[in-house]
Design a protein around this motif. Structure first.
Motif, PDB file in Angstrom:
ATOM      1  N   ARG A  27      42.582  44.028  45.468  1.00 35.67           N
ATOM      2  CA  ARG A  27      41.386  43.329  44.979  1.00 35.67           C
ATOM      3  C   ARG A  27      40.201  43.555  45.918  1.00 35.67           C
ATOM      4  NH1 ARG A  27      43.967  39.651  41.546  1.00 35.67           N
ATOM      5  NH2 ARG A  27      45.941  40.675  41.039  1.00 35.67           N
ATOM      6  N   ASN A  28      39.013  43.566  45.341  1.00 35.55           N
ATOM      7  CA  ASN A  28      37.791  43.571  46.139  1.00 35.55           C
ATOM      8  C   ASN A  28      37.518  42.155  46.626  1.00 35.55           C
ATOM      9  OD1 ASN A  28      37.345  46.331  45.574  1.00 35.55           O
ATOM     10  ND2 ASN A  28      36.343  45.782  43.634  1.00 35.55           N
ATOM     11  N   LEU A  29      36.953  42.046  47.824  1.00 28.49           N
ATOM     12  CA  LEU A  29      36.794  40.736  48.443  1.00 28.49           C
ATOM     13  C   LEU A  29      35.358  40.471  48.864  1.00 28.49           C
ATOM     14  CD1 LEU A  29      39.981  40.885  50.677  1.00 28.49           C
ATOM     15  CD2 LEU A  29      39.663  39.422  48.677  1.00 28.49           C
ATOM     16  N   ALA A  30      34.892  39.266  48.557  1.00 29.34           N
ATOM     17  CA  ALA A  30      33.621  38.743  49.066  1.00 29.34           C
ATOM     18  C   ALA A  30      33.989  37.602  50.000  1.00 29.34           C
ATOM     19  CB  ALA A  30      32.746  38.255  47.920  1.00 29.34           C
ATOM     20  N   LEU A  31      33.799  37.794  51.281  1.00 26.09           N
ATOM     21  CA  LEU A  31      34.270  36.850  52.287  1.00 26.09           C
ATOM     22  C   LEU A  31      33.090  36.236  53.023  1.00 26.09           C
ATOM     23  CD1 LEU A  31      37.133  39.045  53.829  1.00 26.09           C
ATOM     24  CD2 LEU A  31      37.262  37.452  51.880  1.00 26.09           C
ATOM     25  N   HIS A  50      43.748  49.159  53.531  1.00 27.89           N
ATOM     26  CA  HIS A  50      43.668  49.308  52.071  1.00 27.89           C
ATOM     27  C   HIS A  50      42.349  50.003  51.720  1.00 27.89           C
ATOM     28  CE1 HIS A  50      46.976  46.394  52.088  1.00 27.89           C
ATOM     29  NE2 HIS A  50      46.233  45.661  52.897  1.00 27.89           N
ATOM     30  N   PRO A  51      42.272  51.315  51.941  1.00 25.99           N
ATOM     31  CA  PRO A  51      40.997  52.027  51.773  1.00 25.99           C
ATOM     32  C   PRO A  51      40.452  52.033  50.351  1.00 25.99           C
ATOM     33  CG  PRO A  51      42.822  53.561  52.184  1.00 25.99           C
ATOM     34  CD  PRO A  51      43.349  52.192  52.439  1.00 25.99           C
ATOM     35  N   GLY A  52      41.228  51.633  49.377  1.00 29.18           N
ATOM     36  CA  GLY A  52      40.751  51.629  47.997  1.00 29.18           C
ATOM     37  C   GLY A  52      39.964  50.392  47.599  1.00 29.18           C
ATOM     38  N   ILE A  53      39.845  49.418  48.494  1.00 30.16           N
ATOM     39  CA  ILE A  53      39.160  48.169  48.129  1.00 30.16           C
ATOM     40  C   ILE A  53      37.791  48.090  48.790  1.00 30.16           C
ATOM     41  CG2 ILE A  53      41.388  47.002  47.913  1.00 30.16           C
ATOM     42  CD1 ILE A  53      40.658  45.438  50.503  1.00 30.16           C
ATOM     43  N   ARG A  54      36.938  47.231  48.228  1.00 28.11           N
ATOM     44  CA  ARG A  54      35.663  46.904  48.846  1.00 28.11           C
ATOM     45  C   ARG A  54      35.758  45.523  49.491  1.00 28.11           C
ATOM     46  NH1 ARG A  54      30.417  47.244  45.311  1.00 28.11           N
ATOM     47  NH2 ARG A  54      29.519  46.985  47.407  1.00 28.11           N
ATOM     48  N   VAL A  55      35.208  45.403  50.667  1.00 24.17           N
ATOM     49  CA  VAL A  55      35.136  44.106  51.343  1.00 24.17           C
ATOM     50  C   VAL A  55      33.692  43.896  51.765  1.00 24.17           C
ATOM     51  CG1 VAL A  55      35.933  42.666  53.246  1.00 24.17           C
ATOM     52  CG2 VAL A  55      37.511  44.301  52.178  1.00 24.17           C
ATOM     53  N   VAL A  56      33.067  42.872  51.226  1.00 25.14           N
ATOM     54  CA  VAL A  56      31.690  42.546  51.599  1.00 25.14           C
ATOM     55  C   VAL A  56      31.695  41.172  52.259  1.00 25.14           C
ATOM     56  CG1 VAL A  56      30.614  44.000  49.866  1.00 25.14           C
ATOM     57  CG2 VAL A  56      31.222  41.656  49.268  1.00 25.14           C
ATOM     58  N   VAL A  68      24.472  28.208  50.118  1.00 26.44           N
ATOM     59  CA  VAL A  68      25.646  28.427  49.261  1.00 26.44           C
ATOM     60  C   VAL A  68      25.232  29.180  47.995  1.00 26.44           C
ATOM     61  CG1 VAL A  68      27.360  27.297  47.789  1.00 26.44           C
ATOM     62  CG2 VAL A  68      26.970  26.454  50.116  1.00 26.44           C
ATOM     63  N   PHE A  69      24.198  28.703  47.328  1.00 28.61           N
ATOM     64  CA  PHE A  69      23.745  29.351  46.098  1.00 28.61           C
ATOM     65  C   PHE A  69      23.251  30.768  46.381  1.00 28.61           C
ATOM     66  CE2 PHE A  69      23.775  24.931  44.959  1.00 28.61           C
ATOM     67  CZ  PHE A  69      24.088  24.908  43.602  1.00 28.61           C
ATOM     68  N   GLU A  70      22.508  30.943  47.466  1.00 27.79           N
ATOM     69  CA  GLU A  70      21.986  32.267  47.814  1.00 27.79           C
ATOM     70  C   GLU A  70      23.106  33.263  48.075  1.00 27.79           C
ATOM     71  OE1 GLU A  70      19.607  31.454  51.203  1.00 27.79           O
ATOM     72  OE2 GLU A  70      18.040  30.376  50.090  1.00 27.79           O
ATOM     73  N   VAL A  71      24.107  32.848  48.830  1.00 33.24           N
ATOM     74  CA  VAL A  71      25.204  33.747  49.195  1.00 33.24           C
ATOM     75  C   VAL A  71      26.054  34.095  47.978  1.00 33.24           C
ATOM     76  CG1 VAL A  71      27.363  33.885  50.503  1.00 33.24           C
ATOM     77  CG2 VAL A  71      25.256  33.118  51.622  1.00 33.24           C
ATOM     78  N   PHE A  72      26.392  33.112  47.156  1.00 33.23           N
ATOM     79  CA  PHE A  72      27.199  33.392  45.971  1.00 33.23           C
ATOM     80  C   PHE A  72      26.479  34.369  45.044  1.00 33.23           C
ATOM     81  CE2 PHE A  72      30.478  29.704  45.555  1.00 33.23           C
ATOM     82  CZ  PHE A  72      30.724  29.756  46.915  1.00 33.23           C
ATOM     83  N   ARG A  73      25.191  34.149  44.831  1.00 29.11           N
ATOM     84  CA  ARG A  73      24.430  35.041  43.943  1.00 29.11           C
ATOM     85  C   ARG A  73      24.332  36.436  44.540  1.00 29.11           C
ATOM     86  NH1 ARG A  73      19.871  30.377  43.222  1.00 29.11           N
ATOM     87  NH2 ARG A  73      20.930  29.138  41.595  1.00 29.11           N
ATOM     88  N   ALA A  74      24.179  36.522  45.862  1.00 29.92           N
ATOM     89  CA  ALA A  74      24.103  37.827  46.514  1.00 29.92           C
ATOM     90  C   ALA A  74      25.417  38.586  46.361  1.00 29.92           C
ATOM     91  CB  ALA A  74      23.753  37.648  47.997  1.00 29.92           C
ATOM     92  N   GLN A  76      27.542  38.236  43.887  1.00 28.96           N
ATOM     93  CA  GLN A  76      27.618  38.659  42.496  1.00 28.96           C
ATOM     94  C   GLN A  76      26.774  39.912  42.270  1.00 28.96           C
ATOM     95  OE1 GLN A  76      25.444  36.441  39.595  1.00 28.96           O
ATOM     96  NE2 GLN A  76      26.918  36.839  37.948  1.00 28.96           N
ATOM     97  N   SER A  77      25.595  39.942  42.835  1.00 28.69           N
ATOM     98  CA  SER A  77      24.713  41.091  42.696  1.00 28.69           C
ATOM     99  C   SER A  77      25.334  42.337  43.325  1.00 28.69           C
ATOM    100  CB  SER A  77      23.364  40.795  43.335  1.00 28.69           C
ATOM    101  OG  SER A  77      22.508  41.913  43.264  1.00 28.69           O
ATOM    102  N   GLU A  78      25.971  42.157  44.475  1.00 27.89           N
ATOM    103  CA  GLU A  78      26.550  43.282  45.199  1.00 27.89           C
ATOM    104  C   GLU A  78      27.776  43.867  44.507  1.00 27.89           C
ATOM    105  OE1 GLU A  78      27.318  44.383  49.912  1.00 27.89           O
ATOM    106  OE2 GLU A  78      26.933  42.323  49.293  1.00 27.89           O
ATOM    107  N   LEU A  79      28.614  42.999  43.961  1.00 29.79           N
ATOM    108  CA  LEU A  79      29.861  43.457  43.326  1.00 29.79           C
ATOM    109  C   LEU A  79      29.751  43.617  41.817  1.00 29.79           C
ATOM    110  CD1 LEU A  79      32.511  41.357  45.308  1.00 29.79           C
ATOM    111  CD2 LEU A  79      31.943  43.778  45.608  1.00 29.79           C
ATOM    112  N   GLY A  80      28.695  43.083  41.225  1.00 29.67           N
ATOM    113  CA  GLY A  80      28.521  43.183  39.776  1.00 29.67           C
ATOM    114  C   GLY A  80      28.998  41.949  39.049  1.00 29.67           C
TER     115      GLY A  80
END
Length: 248
Positions: A27-31, A50-56, A68-74, A76-80
């Motif tokens: 899975r791709n991760l937003a941490l 796990h080179p096949g995943i994205r971690v932001v 909180v709102f700014e980070v969650f929206r960012a 979403q924008s980054e991962l789609g």
């Protein structure tokens, strides 16, 4: 499959452990967390393994509600899209009520409930816009009853979070958005590493595998690990308070 997963409080403890388990599943991760140096180390570890995943990663103090709102929206924008958001950030501080420790108990309430409310608001706003997603909140077995001593305020915040989650679930019953509440039992983490002689405690890796397994089933509620916390949860809800106090 829930491909893009956001975890708050991901720099240590259960958040860090769940990130490792989801990475194994591809899975791709937003941490996010306050300690970005820990997030950087975790990102390096996970992308190497796990080179096949994205971690932001992003810095987030969940008590900064606008952030909180700014980070969650960012994210979403980054991962789609954000397919699952796990409300995990919290603290375990607490002192008996009426002993002059209001400041400590207030901090627990602000972090574990008010900040969780902000995270739920931000998450569900995104899910409503996507018309899809899975909200997961990490409550606690202590939420099932009123607890004494240092657990009183903590347990109350986790009970509040569980009720908040159920209310959100009620609102979203007829939508594609799923909502789950997890009730972990004793899982060793940095939050409780100094606690000794704890019954039924499991190590962080075992506990996090059980948490991820429960999330993947997307049940509305789950006691984790299922044994022995499922049967104990049944008892905790029904035993007289005098017996509950002997167990905690």
């Amino acid at each position: 499959m829930r491909k893009n997963i956001l975890i708050t409080g991901a720099s240590s403890g259960l958040g860090e452990g769940m990130a490792r388990e989801f990475a194994k599943l591809g899975r791709n991760l937003a941490l996010c967390a306050r300690r970005t140096e820990r997030l950087e180390e975790l990102k390096t570890e996970l992308t190497a393994a796990h080179p096949g995943i994205r971690v932001v990663i992003r810095a987030l103090d969940v008590t900064n509600h606008e952030q909180v709102f700014e980070v969650f929206r960012a994210f979403q924008s980054e991962l789609g899209t954000l397919d699952r958001i796990i409300i995990n950030a919290g603290i375990g501080k607490g002192q008996p009520i009426g002993t002059g420790a209001f400041r400590v108990n207030r901090q627990t309430a602000e972090t574990n409930f008010l900040a969780a409310l902000a995270q739920c608001e931000a998450a569900v706003e995104i899910f409503r816009q996507q018309n899809a997603g899975h909200l997961v909140t990490i409550s606690s077995m202590s939420a099932l009853r009123g607890m004494r001593r240092n657990l009183t305020a903590y347990a109350a915040t986790k009970a509040g979070l569980a009720n908040l989650t159920e209310g959100i679930r009620a609102d979203l019953l007829r939508t594609p958005i799923k909502v789950s509440t997890l009730y972990p039992g004793y899982i060793r983490s940095e939050m409780n590493e100094k606690v000794k002689n704890t019954p039924f405690i499991v190590d962080t890796a075992t506990g996090c595998r059980a948490l991820v397994k429960a999330m993947e089933k997307e049940k509305t509620e789950a006691y984790v690990p299922a044994w022995p916390w499922g049967p104990l949860g049944f008892l905790l809800k029904r035993l007289p308070l005098s017996l509950v106090t002997r167990m905690t």
